[in-house]
Scaffold this active site. Structure first.
Site, PDB file in Angstrom:
ATOM      1  N   SER A   7       0.848  -1.200   0.000  1.00 35.05           N
ATOM      2  CA  SER A   7       0.000   0.000   0.000  1.00 35.05           C
ATOM      3  C   SER A   7       0.878   1.242   0.000  1.00 35.05           C
ATOM      4  CB  SER A   7      -0.893   0.009   1.238  1.00 35.05           C
ATOM      5  OG  SER A   7      -1.431   1.306   1.412  1.00 35.05           O
ATOM      6  N   HIS A  32      -1.224  -1.294  -4.233  1.00 32.63           N
ATOM      7  CA  HIS A  32      -2.501  -0.972  -3.586  1.00 32.63           C
ATOM      8  C   HIS A  32      -2.599   0.538  -3.337  1.00 32.63           C
ATOM      9  CE1 HIS A  32      -5.994  -2.214  -1.123  1.00 32.63           C
ATOM     10  NE2 HIS A  32      -5.618  -1.283  -0.254  1.00 32.63           N
ATOM     11  N   ASP A  34      -4.786   3.466  -1.581  1.00 33.72           N
ATOM     12  CA  ASP A  34      -5.806   3.763  -0.577  1.00 33.72           C
ATOM     13  C   ASP A  34      -6.325   5.178  -0.774  1.00 33.72           C
ATOM     14  OD1 ASP A  34      -6.039   1.391   1.050  1.00 33.72           O
ATOM     15  OD2 ASP A  34      -3.953   1.743   1.586  1.00 33.72           O
ATOM     16  N   MET A  36      -8.894   8.073   0.063  1.00 34.37           N
ATOM     17  CA  MET A  36      -9.750   8.469   1.203  1.00 34.37           C
ATOM     18  C   MET A  36     -10.258   9.889   1.006  1.00 34.37           C
ATOM     19  SD  MET A  36      -7.391   7.114   4.306  1.00 34.37           S
ATOM     20  CE  MET A  36      -6.588   5.522   4.256  1.00 34.37           C
ATOM     21  N   HIS A  65      -8.357   0.957  -3.869  1.00 36.36           N
ATOM     22  CA  HIS A  65      -9.280   0.742  -2.752  1.00 36.36           C
ATOM     23  C   HIS A  65      -9.941   2.079  -2.448  1.00 36.36           C
ATOM     24  CE1 HIS A  65      -9.550  -0.281   1.858  1.00 36.36           C
ATOM     25  NE2 HIS A  65     -10.747  -0.149   1.312  1.00 36.36           N
ATOM     26  N   MET A  67     -12.090   4.396  -0.468  1.00 27.94           N
ATOM     27  CA  MET A  67     -12.748   4.636   0.819  1.00 27.94           C
ATOM     28  C   MET A  67     -13.399   6.007   0.707  1.00 27.94           C
ATOM     29  SD  MET A  67      -9.760   3.089   3.257  1.00 27.94           S
ATOM     30  CE  MET A  67      -8.544   3.188   1.950  1.00 27.94           C
ATOM     31  N   MET A 138     -11.451  -6.000   5.360  1.00 22.71           N
ATOM     32  CA  MET A 138     -10.631  -5.099   6.183  1.00 22.71           C
ATOM     33  C   MET A 138     -10.352  -5.757   7.532  1.00 22.71           C
ATOM     34  SD  MET A 138     -10.023  -2.534   4.308  1.00 22.71           S
ATOM     35  CE  MET A 138      -9.090  -1.678   5.587  1.00 22.71           C
ATOM     36  N   ASP A 176      -6.594  -6.631   4.317  1.00 22.99           N
ATOM     37  CA  ASP A 176      -5.981  -5.304   4.362  1.00 22.99           C
ATOM     38  C   ASP A 176      -6.028  -4.745   5.782  1.00 22.99           C
ATOM     39  OD1 ASP A 176      -5.146  -2.723   3.884  1.00 22.99           O
ATOM     40  OD2 ASP A 176      -6.785  -2.196   2.537  1.00 22.99           O
TER      41      ASP A 176
HETATM   42  C1  DX5 Z   1      -6.360   1.394   5.774  1.00 22.52           C
HETATM   43  C2  DX5 Z   1      -5.803   1.017   4.425  1.00 22.52           C
HETATM   44  C3  DX5 Z   1      -4.700   0.028   4.421  1.00 22.52           C
HETATM   45  C4  DX5 Z   1      -3.470   0.450   5.133  1.00 22.52           C
HETATM   46  C5  DX5 Z   1      -2.665  -0.757   5.493  1.00 22.52           C
HETATM   47  O1  DX5 Z   1      -7.489   2.175   5.602  1.00 22.52           O
HETATM   48  O2  DX5 Z   1      -6.847   0.479   3.626  1.00 22.52           O
HETATM   49  O3  DX5 Z   1      -4.363  -0.370   3.101  1.00 22.52           O
HETATM   50  O4  DX5 Z   1      -2.678   1.339   4.390  1.00 22.52           O
HETATM   51  O5  DX5 Z   1      -1.587  -0.348   6.242  1.00 22.52           O
HETATM   52  P1  DX5 Z   1      -0.830  -1.334   7.235  1.00 22.52           P
HETATM   53  O6  DX5 Z   1      -0.376  -2.494   6.419  1.00 22.52           O
HETATM   54  O7  DX5 Z   1       0.286  -0.493   7.748  1.00 22.52           O
HETATM   55  O8  DX5 Z   1      -1.820  -1.741   8.285  1.00 22.52           O
HETATM   56 ZN    ZN Z   2      -6.470  -0.497   1.513  1.00 22.12          ZN
END
Ligand code: DX5
Ligand code: ZN
Length: 218
Positions: A7, A32, A34, A36, A65, A67, A138, A176
């Site tokens: 990620s 990956h 993320d 947000m 991903h 969010m 998750m 994840d």
């Molecule tokens: C959280 C993200 C994850 C996160 C994982 O909302 O979706 O992808 O970056 O990070 P680690 O592996 O550090 O928990």
């Molecule tokens: Zn993620």
């Protein structure tokens, strides 16, 4: 085969291109993203321009991903920017709009995934499982990297692996949040075949060793 999806949330954004090349060379299968929006989760990360820039410089499989609230509004834009797979949270809109979002992703010729927050039951995925290419479970509350793995999600991973076996055997099962060399074997044993890892890859200097450790090779 177990796939590793670093990620970029945990990467050094000032050197993002080099960071991506580093994990590609280290053998990661997916990258990956993320995304947000500060509404669906209490944090803001990055969006379409970052994906578009990395798409121009990397041929890695881009696993996005989302969010974000009502992702149906943006899934085609992320596909056009270079996503290979787009994940939407089933909690982020009405059932009708989630279905529509998956259709739009498929219409762009890309793979579609459905994502479940920790509080969402395994059964909740069933309406979309027949058409999903991937289910993302998750194992932390979405919003931040570096959190601790939620062991109570292992039963849900097992249950969804059973559903996949019955309804859509080609579907991938991704986990994840809080994945490390200690928790990866538990997620794999429960049925996951794609492991997202932020801090466990980008937080280490030797990325090849970090990825091998997640696969259980060292
Ligand atoms: C959280 C993200 C994850 C996160 C994982 O909302 O979706 O992808 O970056 O990070 P680690 O592996 O550090 O928990
Ligand atoms: Zn993620």
């Amino acid at each position: 085969m177990i796939k590793i999806a670093p990620s970029i949330l945990s990467a050094d954004f000032a050197r993002l291109g080099e960071e991506v090349e580093d994990v590609r060379a280290a053998g990661a299968e997916y990258l990956h993203f993320d995304v947000m929006d500060g509404l669906f989760v209490p944090n803001i990360s990055f969006g379409v321009p970052v994906l578009g820039s990395l798409r121009k410089s990397s041929d890695m499989f881009m696993d996005v991903h989302l969010m974000i609230d009502r992702p149906v509004r943006y899934v085609e834009t992320f596909c056009d920017a270079g996503a290979d797979l787009v994940n939407v949270h089933i909690e982020s809109d009405t059932a009708e709009n989630i279905s529509r979002a998956l259709e739009l992703i498929r219409g762009k010729g890309k793979r579609c995934g459905v994502t479940l927050k920790p509080g969402t039951s395994a059964e909740a995925v069933l309406p979309w499982l027949p058409m999903a290419d991937l289910v993302l479970v998750m194992t932390v509350e979405p919003g931040f990297g570096g959190q601790s793995f939620m062991y109570d999600q292992l039963d849900k991973i097992r249950q969804i692996r059973r559903y996949i076996g019955e309804l859509n055997p080609a579907c991938e099962l991704e986990v994840d949040g809080g994945i490390s060399a200690e928790t990866a074997p538990l997620a794999i044993e429960a049925g996951a075949n794609v492991l997202v890892a932020g801090s466990a890859v980008f937080g280490k200097t030797n990325r090849a060793a970090a990825i091998a450790a997640l696969r259980g090779e060292i």
